[in-house]
Write a protein that holds these residues in place. Sequence first.
Motif, PDB file in Angstrom:
ATOM      1  N   PRO A  35       0.421  -1.738  -0.135  1.00  0.00           N
ATOM      2  CA  PRO A  35       0.032   0.419  -0.109  1.00  0.00           C
ATOM      3  C   PRO A  35       0.918   1.459   0.195  1.00  0.00           C
ATOM      4  N   ILE A  36       1.706   1.343   0.546  1.00  0.00           N
ATOM      5  CA  ILE A  36       3.125   2.328  -0.032  1.00  0.00           C
ATOM      6  C   ILE A  36       3.305   2.664  -0.849  1.00  0.00           C
ATOM      7  N   ARG A  66       7.647  10.416  -3.881  1.00  0.00           N
ATOM      8  CA  ARG A  66       6.807   9.151  -5.560  1.00  0.00           C
ATOM      9  C   ARG A  66       8.381   7.911  -4.723  1.00  0.00           C
ATOM     10  N   ILE A  67       7.001   7.178  -4.240  1.00  0.00           N
ATOM     11  CA  ILE A  67       7.667   5.793  -3.799  1.00  0.00           C
ATOM     12  C   ILE A  67       7.123   4.137  -4.725  1.00  0.00           C
ATOM     13  N   ARG A  68       8.745   4.396  -5.222  1.00  0.00           N
ATOM     14  CA  ARG A  68       8.317   2.827  -5.518  1.00  0.00           C
ATOM     15  C   ARG A  68       8.977   1.144  -4.971  1.00  0.00           C
ATOM     16  N   ALA A  69       8.216   1.225  -6.792  1.00  0.00           N
ATOM     17  CA  ALA A  69       8.087  -0.451  -5.688  1.00  0.00           C
ATOM     18  C   ALA A  69       9.408  -1.129  -5.875  1.00  0.00           C
ATOM     19  N   ASP A  70      10.991  -0.206  -6.689  1.00  0.00           N
ATOM     20  CA  ASP A  70      11.866  -0.854  -6.812  1.00  0.00           C
ATOM     21  C   ASP A  70      13.014  -0.733  -5.015  1.00  0.00           C
ATOM     22  N   GLY A  71      12.055  -0.378  -3.713  1.00  0.00           N
ATOM     23  CA  GLY A  71      12.650   0.263  -2.831  1.00  0.00           C
ATOM     24  C   GLY A  71      13.381   1.860  -3.040  1.00  0.00           C
ATOM     25  N   ILE A 107      10.430  -1.487   4.220  1.00  0.00           N
ATOM     26  CA  ILE A 107       8.973  -1.381   4.963  1.00  0.00           C
ATOM     27  C   ILE A 107       8.417  -2.624   5.407  1.00  0.00           C
ATOM     28  N   ALA A 108       7.721  -3.213   6.043  1.00  0.00           N
ATOM     29  CA  ALA A 108       7.468  -4.500   6.598  1.00  0.00           C
ATOM     30  C   ALA A 108       6.394  -4.769   5.968  1.00  0.00           C
TER      31      ALA A 108
END
Length: 139
Positions: A26-27, A45-50, A67-68
């Motif tokens: 969700p982040i 801007r939070i990306r799925a690659d961390g 993130i957990a």
Amino acid sequence: MKASIPLLIALAASGAGAAPLPADHPIVGIWRLEVPEAACTETYRIRADGTALVTSAGEVAETTIEIAAQPDGNGFYRAVNRIVKDNGKPDCTGQVTKPGHRIDTYILFHPSGNQFLMCQAPDRRACIGPLVRVTGDWI
């Protein structure tokens, strides 16, 4: 063979070594925080690659985020952000963040999934927010 210091710095700045987040976490997305007392806006801007790109007043920072995958029993996700690159300009609070700085937070999502609080501990006593998901024409 040992890696050179400039190479390690370049890898850190590029986000290399960031652990990917689950694509459905969700982040992942674009989030906006209004800071009314400073007449300022922050965008995450939070990306799925961390990795993440954060803008706050004149500051532009690149971070890694861990993130957990699941919240704790009270709904909080433990998160660790590390600044890997920063343009050296002040953020909405007037602070300048240096690369290497670590920020530990606890994220609590609204049931809608479109807002969250960012807290210093896994409780609601010291939080900022809400950060609101940016959708539509803002993306």
